[in-house]
Write a protein that holds these residues in place. Structure first.
Motif: not given
Length: 341
Positions: A155, A178-180, A197-199, A207, A210, A307
């Motif tokens: 990630r 999609e994120c922390q 995140t994976r992005d 971000a 969010k 996640d």
């Protein structure tokens, strides 16, 4: 010629050097960077990390440059769950400050440090033992033929520091789509915010929307540092040593940063590696390393389920909020290895 040559002078490399020097080894550390070495990370130490650091004889930072941590809090728009550490106290501290403290401890013990030096291959090193502590993209690991993985996933992580009075003595993990974002107080007037995140295209600026609760907390706070990014990986190797080469820190395998286990693994590895080198039995280090990785990998897998599956996240966080004793047991297992039953 020296007893131990450590490639990599970040936290893991310095910890390995300190632990070996405490057992009488002559140690050289080389790194192409110059201290203090920074890294994109959450900067929170769990209680067992603080304990391992103390065993290495490293002085803890003064209260003006750190912040005590007493638990973990999960937050989302639908639920808030928190639990205190069952024993001991964690610590939030800037990575650069912690690195400087390890540099000072290593220097006091007589470790020879060669900053600004790039090692080009194992043939250049004349030492009884070579330690690869040169991070996730370890050259030493590749040179020694130890790149073979049991599993690997990636990630992305980003980090900023905000000038703000900490509003909690917990590490806060904010769960979004999609994120922390996890927040660590690192001084009486500063917090570290790390985004996972994976992005790879998400950045902190877009971000924060969010995480409305966190965004409200940081409203008006000034940004103190440039945004840093890095890859965070869960990587498990088949072997962590071959011949006279052993790996430590992220070079030897890692877990997703959401667990907060990276520093603890590095410091504990240093202590066990020094013991194994003294007895000239690196098989014991291999067995210990495999066991030590099990709990962090289990916790990483468990947390990353939340996640991956949005439908699971809400009910899971609501359950932890409504059953605080369950969350306390989970945190106790995560931070101290107590049985989760």
């Amino acid at each position: 010629m020296t007893d131990m040559f450590v490639v990599g002078g970040s936290l893991a490399g310095l910890a390995a050097a300190i632990a070996a020097r405490m057992r009488g080894f002559r140690v050289v550390v080389a790194d192409c960077a110059h201290p203090p070495i920074d890294k994109s990370c959450g900067e929170g130490m769990l209680p067992e990390t603080v304990e391992a650091l103390s065993t290495l004889g490293v002085n803890l930072p003064d209260p003006a440059n750190s912040h005590p941590l007493h638990g973990i809090r999960f937050r989302s728009e639908v639920a808030t769950a928190d639990a205190r550490f069952p024993k001991g106290e964690g610590l939030g501290v800037r990575r650069t400050i912690l690195h400087q403290l390890l540099v000072e401890r290593a220097a006091a013990l007589g470790v020879e440090m060669r900053w600004g030096v790039r090692v080009g291959g194992l043939a250049e090193i004349h030492a009884r033992w070579i330690i690869g502590a040169d991070g996730q993209r370890s050259h030493v690991r590749r040179w020694a033929g130890l790149d073979n993985c049991v599993r690997e996933s990636h990630r992305h992580g980003f980090r900023l520091h905000y000038r703000a009075i900490p509003w909690t003595d917990h590490v806060e993990v904010h769960w979004g789509r999609e994120c922390q974002a996890y927040v660590t107080p690192v001084s009486p007037s500063e917090v570290c915010v790390a985004l996972l995140t994976r992005d790879p295209h998400i950045r902190m600026a877009n971000a924060l929307a969010k995480f409305p609760l966190l965004q409200a907390r940081l409203a008006g706070a000034s940004i103190e540092t440039n945004e840093r990014g890095a890859v965070t990986a869960t990587r498990q190797l088949r072997r962590v040593w071959r011949g006279n080469v052993a790996l430590a820190g992220d070079a030897s395998g890692s877990v997703d940063a959401i667990t907060g286990e990276g520093m603890c693994l590095a410091f504990r590895q240093a202590l066990f590696l020094a013991e194994a080198l003294e007895s000239e039995d690196l098989d014991t280090y291999q067995r210990w390393h495999r066991r030590a990785m099990r709990r962090p990998i289990f916790m990483a897998d468990l947390l990353l389920l939340l996640d991956r599956f949005a439908r699971l996240r809400g009910p899971a966080l609501w359950t932890l909020e409504s059953r605080p004793r369950l969350f306390e047991r989970l945190v106790a297992f995560h931070t101290g290895g107590e049985a989760f039953a």
